[in-house]
Design a protein around this motif. Structure first.
Motif, PDB file in Angstrom:
ATOM      1  N   UNK A 191       0.873  -1.273  -0.019  1.00 45.53           N
ATOM      2  CA  UNK A 191      -0.123   0.159   0.026  1.00 45.53           C
ATOM      3  C   UNK A 191       0.882   1.135   0.162  1.00 45.53           C
ATOM      4  N   UNK A 192       1.343   1.744  -1.197  1.00 43.03           N
ATOM      5  CA  UNK A 192       2.305   2.753  -1.307  1.00 43.03           C
ATOM      6  C   UNK A 192       3.756   2.421  -1.217  1.00 43.03           C
ATOM      7  N   UNK A 193       4.621   3.445  -1.273  1.00 42.60           N
ATOM      8  CA  UNK A 193       5.984   3.180  -1.176  1.00 42.60           C
ATOM      9  C   UNK A 193       6.326   3.097   0.147  1.00 42.60           C
ATOM     10  N   UNK A 194       7.763   2.324   0.551  1.00 41.07           N
ATOM     11  CA  UNK A 194       8.059   2.246   1.919  1.00 41.07           C
ATOM     12  C   UNK A 194       8.206   3.587   2.605  1.00 41.07           C
ATOM     13  N   UNK A 195       8.254   3.547   3.951  1.00 46.10           N
ATOM     14  CA  UNK A 195       8.151   4.837   4.588  1.00 46.10           C
ATOM     15  C   UNK A 195       8.644   4.471   6.207  1.00 46.10           C
ATOM     16  N   UNK A 196       8.928   5.475   6.840  1.00 52.13           N
ATOM     17  CA  UNK A 196       9.044   5.244   8.439  1.00 52.13           C
ATOM     18  C   UNK A 196       8.776   6.598   8.931  1.00 52.13           C
ATOM     19  N   UNK A 197       8.414   6.522  10.252  1.00 52.16           N
ATOM     20  CA  UNK A 197       8.064   7.622  10.999  1.00 52.16           C
ATOM     21  C   UNK A 197       8.925   7.428  12.436  1.00 52.16           C
ATOM     22  N   UNK A 198      10.014   6.632  12.391  1.00 56.32           N
ATOM     23  CA  UNK A 198      10.837   6.347  13.433  1.00 56.32           C
ATOM     24  C   UNK A 198      11.728   7.289  13.984  1.00 56.32           C
ATOM     25  N   UNK A 199      11.755   8.624  13.445  1.00 57.73           N
ATOM     26  CA  UNK A 199      12.515   9.947  13.763  1.00 57.73           C
ATOM     27  C   UNK A 199      11.550  10.842  14.216  1.00 57.73           C
ATOM     28  N   UNK A 200      11.184  10.825  15.467  1.00 60.75           N
ATOM     29  CA  UNK A 200      10.052  11.907  15.976  1.00 60.75           C
ATOM     30  C   UNK A 200       8.774  12.100  15.180  1.00 60.75           C
ATOM     31  N   UNK A 201       8.396  11.045  14.692  1.00 58.65           N
ATOM     32  CA  UNK A 201       7.119  10.765  14.144  1.00 58.65           C
ATOM     33  C   UNK A 201       7.213  11.503  12.638  1.00 58.65           C
ATOM     34  N   UNK A 211       9.735   9.010   3.302  1.00 56.57           N
ATOM     35  CA  UNK A 211       9.523   7.614   2.276  1.00 56.57           C
ATOM     36  C   UNK A 211      10.905   6.935   2.162  1.00 56.57           C
ATOM     37  N   UNK A 212      10.897   5.610   1.643  1.00 54.85           N
ATOM     38  CA  UNK A 212      11.865   4.802   1.046  1.00 54.85           C
ATOM     39  C   UNK A 212      12.857   4.593   2.472  1.00 54.85           C
ATOM     40  N   UNK A 214      13.266   1.145   3.545  1.00 58.24           N
ATOM     41  CA  UNK A 214      14.148  -0.080   3.323  1.00 58.24           C
ATOM     42  C   UNK A 214      13.620  -0.426   1.809  1.00 58.24           C
ATOM     43  N   UNK A 215      12.442  -0.281   1.860  1.00 57.85           N
ATOM     44  CA  UNK A 215      11.856  -0.961   0.309  1.00 57.85           C
ATOM     45  C   UNK A 215      11.744   0.169  -0.710  1.00 57.85           C
ATOM     46  N   UNK A 216      10.955   0.086  -1.698  1.00 60.41           N
ATOM     47  CA  UNK A 216      11.281   1.280  -2.858  1.00 60.41           C
ATOM     48  C   UNK A 216      10.882   2.672  -2.211  1.00 60.41           C
ATOM     49  N   UNK A 217      11.568   3.545  -2.741  1.00 60.74           N
ATOM     50  CA  UNK A 217      11.157   4.970  -2.494  1.00 60.74           C
ATOM     51  C   UNK A 217       9.885   5.516  -3.349  1.00 60.74           C
ATOM     52  N   UNK A 218       9.671   4.860  -4.393  1.00 62.86           N
ATOM     53  CA  UNK A 218       8.510   5.189  -5.083  1.00 62.86           C
ATOM     54  C   UNK A 218       7.812   3.964  -5.767  1.00 62.86           C
ATOM     55  N   UNK A 219       6.606   4.274  -5.796  1.00 61.49           N
ATOM     56  CA  UNK A 219       5.781   3.019  -6.324  1.00 61.49           C
ATOM     57  C   UNK A 219       4.918   3.529  -7.496  1.00 61.49           C
ATOM     58  N   UNK A 220       4.925   3.049  -8.674  1.00 59.78           N
ATOM     59  CA  UNK A 220       4.349   3.635  -9.855  1.00 59.78           C
ATOM     60  C   UNK A 220       3.579   2.511 -10.514  1.00 59.78           C
TER      61      UNK A 220
END
Lengths: 273, 228, 476
Positions: free
Chosen positions: B197-207, B211-212, B214-220
């Protein structure tokens, strides 16, 4: 229970027993009298059973189930025979309404009695609106107030819109919403005794939000929260007046606000603020 | 006593299980019928409504979508995507029959390597098994023609999706998979089913959303509008 | 992990005195909470799905033995292996044995709270195997030698500067003057470092959000994709999980997945939901050569059939701690073991004993917010109260509290005496405090008056005033 259901099935002038609560009894009888005034104004015949002390929460929440059961039985006996039991507190109201029957889960007879008793128990403001159909009061209050939702009233008894609705009818009162109104103030009954430092930090967050609203008055429906919040505001030198919502709705403003020195109160009344 | 027997005995004791209480039968039935639980309204679309919802939901989770009219337009859309992101005209592609029949030779400048992903692959092109309108989710399954690494390792993941593959809910997608496996005579599950569901992302740094991770930065998504 | 739950009070005090931690905790209020509300707004059926999710798990727990056997048979028929572990020690040894058989030197790990519960990393390290956490938050706390402070946001107690500093200390292979001021730059650096680890690793360990009896599958949910790289690029995928994760069917898993991400991060669905069944198939081009599930009990089977059974419905979304005002004040480390916040306050005493973790179920105001947001409708306050009852029965509660309750109860059961004592108290305090409106100090209320005043009673109790004003209104 929707207000129309309960309004339809209730007597026109119900016999209401006031459960005063130990904090109102000890700290702020004016809240009890305000409750009586509001109830009588709504057409209730009010009595105050003499054999009441406390709802038993301190024992219940400390794990002392036996004491909690003993007190619950005492309360159920003392309040037999009334159409309703009304409490100017969401916390004690929740105890009576929600938890008594759970205390007697292993005794069908007592559980049934407690269940029936629980159904007759209401928090004051929600009782006035939902059961008695009150939609306005004839009170006046000069000032801007903000309202803190006490946890048990909010989550166990769905007290949320009712106080706001009645406060909207108070002449001269401007109600401003408190950001984080539903976040616990840190009182928590025995919690503030067992973990005073955490409790103190939580109430500091709460009073910071209150002060930021710019309101001159803080209202709530539970003495525990009110003592906690008023005590913190006073310590930090804030002159926000703290009152039980019933006092404002009943126009019972002769007594100083919670934690307010008598002189300050006299001065405020004199200058009309 | 083995740990297995110990634990199972402990569970049975705690539950007060007795032989002949019908538990085994209830469980067999429940598993066998894999009954649907209530599906939210937004998962009950099909046809054009599902297509519309899929596009809206996928874009909301930061996937990009390039609609094309026919299979023959896919190579052009891929080349255009690479050009627009200044990417080299080189892709790792799933060796799947559904992609093989696309006329890639129309774009001779596009370099294609077929197989699992290599660590230095920048862009992958894969098919999908189904797409779920409810949340703009893609369903990809592993298999000889669809290695999982293509979904994960490259910076840019391009998927080729046909509008007819879009279903309303996850449950619809599982039913499609069960039917497909029955048709192929492979009754078991694929090793891996990826719902993406969309490209890889994280919010682990201060929420803060980045994007990107570990997985793809972009999903097309190249969307073939074959619904008619 | 060595528990410090018994020193919760000291832990909490230190946390409240730590301005950096307090700043980091402030981020939580505006992140998860607002997003959760927005996500729920878009799903009118949310509460109905919560009911169904609760029912599914209740059914699964009531038939747990049968579902476990059905699930195990499916795992085996898909070519996987199930290893049953009674306790943490057994689980650690099973993982080590698999790693040693495969000659593993580096192990990548997706986020797994069960791996934290069994303290897997130090054990592997002690046996010469390098575990590498790959979830960004877990990686950050691993290089800082810390433990997670939140079950889905393990580094929520840190601010960006601290992370930058740790990266500069650990990633010495890079230019010392490189810019690391944007979260983007930090994420990219970690991505590069961990990409090499994914490729070098021999074994990949993940947890599981669900085990599906119908198919023998394990399901993980991530946003970063680390759990997928972990399990795809290695010789073996080891799932370290616990037995209450079972659901009957894929449909059942989907229903719970609909409430999971919305409750956790406020996303409608997590980026990667991955269903793994057995090892790679003969013609597959990638995927792990072996698939193992280490199934941990560690006291859970003993919770079945007790007043704590409902806790086994927990899906580890973290909503209870996101919304807990106590957690927000003291942070996750104060709780002293693996599981913080309200779910930890119930679960931790079950797993490590109420003697050690007694503070946790007591450090709650019973505000009820946790229960109101729990997607599995777990009655957390009620179960915290059950722990207090167990403590009380076993005389573990502090003596001062027990005496206080006993003295109060003595009075509360004797209305006339109570009336006399409360009347006197109100008189005395009212007289002493009326001029000031509140007390700055009060005997026996030292904790309270540390940071706040105690408002003064009005001077006469309600019951006395009532008897005076309405002698006929009192009914006995």
């Amino acid at each position: 229970m929707s207000s129309s259901d309960s309004a339809a099935s209730r007597p026109a002038n119900p016999r209401v027993a006031l459960f005063v609560t130990c904090l109102v009894d000890l700290f702020r009888p004016s809240v009890g009298f305000a409750a009586v005034k509001l109830l009588e104004g709504a057409g209730c015949r009010v009595a105050v059973p003499a054999l009441q002390t406390c709802c038993g929460q301190p024992a219940f929440n400390s794990g002392d189930r036996e004491t909690a059961r003993a007190i619950a039985r005492q309360v159920i006996d003392a309040f037999a025979g009334y159409d309703y039991v009304v409490v100017p507190s969401g916390s004690c109201g929740g105890m009576l309404h929600e938890h008594y029957s759970a205390l007697f889960a292993d005794d069908a007879d007592l559980a049934a009695r407690a269940g029936d008793f629980g159904k007759r128990c209401h928090e004051l403001i929600s009782f006035l609106v939902d059961v008695m159909g009150v939609s306005a009061v004839a009170a006046r209050y000069a000032g801007t107030a903000t309202y803190h939702d006490s946890c048990s009233g909010l989550r166990e008894l769905s007290v949320k819109a009712q106080p706001r609705r009645l406060l909207a009818s108070v002449a001269g009162l401007k109600l401003t919403e408190l950001p984080g109104a539903e976040v616990c103030c840190g009182f928590g009954g025995t919690f503030c005794v067992k973990y005073p430092e955490i409790s103190d930090r939580m109430v500091a967050d709460k009073t910071r939000d209150i002060v930021a609203t710019g309101a001159d008055t803080l209202l709530a429906g539970d003495m525990g929260c009110l003592l906690n919040i008023a005590g913190k505001l006073r310590r930090d030198g804030h002159r926000v007046r703290v009152r039980h919502v019933a006092e404002v709705l009943a126009g019972a403003l002769d007594e100083p606000a919670i934690g307010e020195p008598a002189t300050e109160h006299a001065q405020a009344r004199h200058t009309g603020v | 006593m083995s740990a297995r027997d110990d634990i199972l005995d402990g569970v049975r004791w705690s539950l007060g299980r007795s032989d002949g209480d019908g538990a085994a039968e209830r469980v067999r039935q429940r598993i066998g019928e894999h009954r649907r639980n209530p599906i939210p309204t937004r998962g009950q679309d099909n046809g054009a409504a599902a297509l519309k919802r899929f596009i809206a939901e996928a874009e909301m989770v930061s996937a990009t979508i390039a609609p094309v009219a026919a299979e023959a337009d896919v190579p052009g859309a891929v080349v255009a995507y690479l050009a627009s992101h200044n990417l080299p005209a080189r892709v790792a592609m799933a060796p799947d029959p559904s992609l093989a029949r696309i006329p890639w030779s129309d774009r001779p400048t596009l370099e294609i390597r077929r197989g699992a992903a290599h660590p230095d692959d920048q862009v992958s092109v894969t098919p999908v098994f189904a797409a779920i309108a409810e949340t703009g989710t893609l369903m990809l399954i592993s298999g000889p023609g669809t290695p999982t690494t293509l979904n994960l390792l490259p910076d840019d993941h391009i998927v080729v999706l046909r509008a007819s593959q879009i279903v309303g809910s996850y449950e619809d997608a599982w039913d499609q998979l069960r039917r497909a496996r029955e048709r192929d005579g492979t009754l078991d599950m694929p090793r891996t089913v990826n719902f993406i569901t969309g490209p890889s992302r994280t919010g682990d740094i201060e929420q803060k959303l980045v994007m990107g991770a570990h997985g793809p930065r972009r999903l097309h998504i190249v969307l073939i509008e074959d619904h008619g | 992990m060595q528990s410090t739950s018994h020193s919760f009070k000291d832990n909490a005090r230190a946390a409240m005195a730590n301005p950096t931690l307090q700043r980091a905790m402030g981020n939580m209020r505006h992140g998860f909470l607002a997003k959760r509300l927005a996500a729920i707004d878009r799903l009118p059926e949310f509460d109905a799905l919560r009911d169904r999710a609760r029912d599914i798990k209740n059914h699964a727990l009531e038939h747990l033995d049968v579902y476990l056997e059905a699930w195990e048979a499916k795992v085996v028929s898909a070519g996987g292996h199930v290893h049953w572990a009674r306790d943490a020690e057994e689980a650690r040894r099973i993982v080590l044995a698999i790693c040693q058989r495969l000659d593993a030197r580096t192990v990548t790990k997706g986020k797994s709270m069960i791996a934290e519960e069994i303290a897997l990393n130090p054990f592997l390290e002690a046996n010469g195997i390098v575990p590498v956490e790959t979830d960004l938050g877990e990686y950050i706390i691993q290089i800082r030698n810390e433990s997670p402070s939140h079950i889905i946001a393990p580094a929520i107690h840190l601010v960006q500067d601290q992370i930058e500093q740790s990266f500069r200390e650990i990633h010495t292979q890079f230019d010392r003057d490189r810019p690391l001021v944007e979260p983007r730059q930090l994420v990219d650096e970690a991505r590069g470092v961990l990409r090499d680890k994914f490729i070098a690793a021999d074994v990949g360990i993940t947890g599981a959000n669900f085990l599906v009896a119908e198919t023998g599958s394990s399901i993980i949910v991530t946003n970063e994709g680390n759990g997928d790289l972990t399990q795809t690029l290695t010789k073996a995928h080891i799932v370290v999980t616990s037995l209450e994760k079972i659901v009957p069917t894929l449909e059942d898993a989907q229903t719970i997945l609909r409430v999971l991400a919305r409750s956790a991060t406020g996303q409608e669905y997590s980026v990667y939901t991955t269903v793994s069944t057995g090892p790679r198939r003969p013609n597959d081009l990638d995927g792990p050569g072996e698939y193992h599930v280490v199934l941990l009990d560690n006291g859970r089977s003993r919770m079945l059939g007790t007043e704590f059974q409902d806790m086994l419905r927990c899906i580890r979304c973290g909503a209870c701690m996101n919304h807990c005002p106590v957690y927000a004040t003291v942070g996750g480390h104060a709780y002293g073991w693996v599981y913080p916040g309200p779910m930890g306050a119930v679960l931790t005493p079950s797993l490590i004993g109420v003697d050690e973790a007694g503070h946790l179920p007591n450090a709650s105001t019973f505000c009820g917010k946790c229960e109101s947001v729990c997607p599995m409708r777990i009655p957390l306050p009620k179960m915290m109260r059950h722990w207090r009852e167990r403590e009380f029965e076993r005389h573990l509660s502090p003596a001062a509290m027990r005496w206080g309750i006993a003295a109060w109860a003595f009075l509360a059961k004797r209305p006339k005496l109570y009336r006399w004592v409360s009347g006197l108290t109100a008189n005395v305090l009212g007289l002493l405090g009326r001029a000031h409106g509140s007390f700055r100090n009060l005997p026996l209320a030292g904790g309270w008056t540390l940071g706040r005043d105690m408002p003064t009673p009005q001077g006469e109790t309600f019951h006395r005033a009532w008897a005076r004003r309405r002698p006929r209104g009192t009914h006995s």
